[in-house]
Scaffold this active site. Structure first.
Site, short mmCIF file in Angstrom:
data_model
loop_
_atom_site.label_atom_id
_atom_site.label_comp_id
_atom_site.label_asym_id
_atom_site.label_seq_id
_atom_site.Cartn_x
_atom_site.Cartn_y
_atom_site.Cartn_z
CE LYS A 62 -3.99 2.30 1.84
NZ LYS A 62 -3.45 3.55 1.27
NE ARG B 247 -6.57 4.02 -7.24
CZ ARG B 247 -7.63 3.56 -6.60
NH1 ARG B 247 -7.96 4.05 -5.41
NH2 ARG B 247 -8.36 2.59 -7.12
NE ARG C 126 -8.94 9.27 -3.98
CZ ARG C 126 -8.59 8.21 -3.25
NH1 ARG C 126 -7.32 7.97 -3.02
NH2 ARG C 126 -9.49 7.39 -2.77
#
Length: 524
Positions: free
Chosen positions: A213, A218, A233
């Site tokens: 992670k 993103r 995102r």
């Protein structure tokens, strides 16, 4: 349809916490809309407008709100929508005065309930429980279509109003046109939380893949021939800001590809830098070449949604991952390990932490990609518990923090009401730079205040680290965070992607009722 009829339906939706009752009211209202009203009505019931931001702020709304209401109701949906379109198009000298005059005229033609609805709609405070997920199900109910088909189409429509119009006027045949397309970004899939590796394996009954992670930004990257586009995102195009990502994808041996991943700034040893540092690459005013030399980005891709002409989003994760492995070099693929062995997975988790990352993701290898959803088949396991919460208000500081807005009021999304549930307050973790920045940002979003608290529009997401969740009668949701502190603001995350009160309940249940609010000190 009369505007008053939609306003009354909205009030009935807001008045009940029953999901079935909300669904029934919404479906009945949608069925009553004329074809040219569907998009307008659906968006209004979801708290949005076709026009988006129309340049009407509080300075215009406050005096306009004093206009005496009309009796009886005469406005139609088209009447109001036409005025909003007119307001959106106004630019140049004198436009503010014209907006104020036109808005005042519109409100003068509206009843008291219509005025209240319209004012809340324009400032983004229409919280009635008609959120996107519920609205999609209401569209299926109104159109008498299978919910699964409408939900699938909603992943790729990008616009609930357009989806409703097609579903209600064209049926299943119309929904078939909604599919993932290159250079057309879709909302990313999100993850739920597991407390540790063993908890993740208990929640996921199928084969599981664990992967690093990465605490970066993103990105969704689309390649069509030589053209590469990079989206955040929030679906903003940031291609120009991330040439390293573009270059990495341009060399991939595929005519078309859509990839999901994270990009992160690395230090000279290859360890990830903090999220706030990575986000410097996405500022408003960029000297890309200089920033690239100072903060080079690396991209890690973890999913493949389309390869050449084949859509993979509905295929099991094992097939998507295999397709990605066929065409991507290992250097830009996220490190991943498929196992159901707790010890092996824990060792992988420990190595991710040792490499400087947040933890790991656990993903069911049988699951499809649930665009825009916080799917139960993706679980995040982090060394430090964090939640993405929304700032509802802030209190003026004292002592060294005098003159700055400091103590944050934190809320989780409540899908049932469409609003937010307060979980507590914190001023911990705030640097002087953050205090100065957030004071400016909060005052720009102020809705009202009392002697020591400024209430703000719920537009800012903040990542909050905490130790545990305890039961609490102090806050309406029944829970509070213990030892909450600010980790970072998340300008990359829209409010719609903040954590929900259901996630709080799930985490609390998983950890067990460790704290009795009658016996425990206040969490603040």
């Amino acid at each position: 349809m009369l505007f008053a009829d939609l306003v009354a339906a909205s009030a009935r939706v807001a008045a009940t916490r029953s999901r079935l009752a909300k669904l029934r009211e919404l479906a009945q209202c949608l069925q009553a809309l004329a074809p040219d009203e569907i998009e307008i009505g659906v968006l209004w019931l979801a708290g949005e407008t076709r026009q988006g931001k129309i340049g009407v702020g509080y300075s215009v709304l406050q005096p306009s709100a004093q206009v005496a209401p009309a009796v009886p109701a005469t406005l139609t949906l088209r009447d109001v929508d036409d005025v909003l379109t007119l307001l959106q198009g106004m630019r140049g000298a004198g436009s503010a005065a014209r907006r104020k005059s036109i808005l005042g005229d519109l409100l003068g033609r509206a009843t008291a309930d219509e005025q209240s609805f319209l004012l809340r709609l324009l400032v983004g405070e229409l919280r009635q429980g008609a959120l996107a997920g519920l609205m999609v199900d209401a569209i299926a109910e109104a159109a008498k279509l299978p919910v699964a088909d409408v939900r699938r189409a909603s992943m790729y429509s990008g616009h609930v109003g357009g989806l409703a119009h097609v579903a209600l006027t064209q049926g299943l045949a119309g929904l078939e046109r909604f599919r993932i397309e290159v250079l057309s970004p879709i909302a990313p899939m999100l993850a739920q939380t597991a407390t540790d590796v063993a908890d993740a394996l208990e929640q996921l009954s199928s084969d599981v893949a664990f992967e690093w992670k990465v605490d970066g930004a993103r990105v969704q990257v689309h390649k069509a021939g030589d053209e590469v586009r990079v989206y955040t995102r929030s679906l903003n195009d940031v291609t120009a800001a991330v040439p390293e990502v573009v270059e990495a994808v341009r060399t991939i041996d595929a005519r078309q590809i859509v990839l999901d991943g994270e990009t992160v700034a690395l230090d000279a040893t290859g360890r990830p830098l903090p999220f706030q540092v990575t986000m410097r690459r996405f500022g408003r005013k960029l000297d890309v070449d200089a920033l690239r030399a100072e903060l080079p980005l690396h991209v890690y891709f973890f999913d493949c949604l389309l390869l050449d002409e084949e859509s993979l989003a509905d295929r099991p994760a094992r097939e998507r991952f295999a397709a990605m492995e066929r065409v991507l070099p290992e250097s830009i693929r996220i490190p991943r390990l498929a196992t159901r062995d707790v010890d092996v997975a824990t060792d992988f988790y420990d190595r991710a932490l040792a490499s400087g990352h947040e933890g790991v993701m656990a993903k069911s290898l049988d699951s499809a990609y649930e665009a825009g959803s916080r799917g139960a088949s993706w679980l995040k396991i982090k060394h430090v518990h964090t939640l993405d919460l929304v700032v509802l208000a802030a209190e003026w500081g004292s002592g060294r923090r005098k003159g700055w807005l400091s103590n944050l009021h934190l809320g989780a999304r409540d899908p049932a009401s469409g609003g937010f549930v307060m979980l507590g307050k914190t001023f911990k973790g705030l640097t002087d730079a953050m205090l100065e920045w957030q004071t400016k940002e909060f005052l720009a979003r102020e809705t009202h205040r009392d002697s020591y608290t400024v209430h703000v529009r719920p537009e800012m997401v903040v990542e909050i680290a905490f130790n545990d969740i305890q039961a609490s009668s102090q806050y309406e949701g029944g829970y509070a965070l213990r030892f909450a502190r600010v980790k970072a603001y998340r300008p990359d995350k829209p409010v719609e992607q903040a954590d929900t009160i259901e996630e709080i309940r799930r985490i609390y249940t998983a950890q067990g009722p460790l704290y009795d609010p009658a016996a425990s000190p206040s969490p603040n």
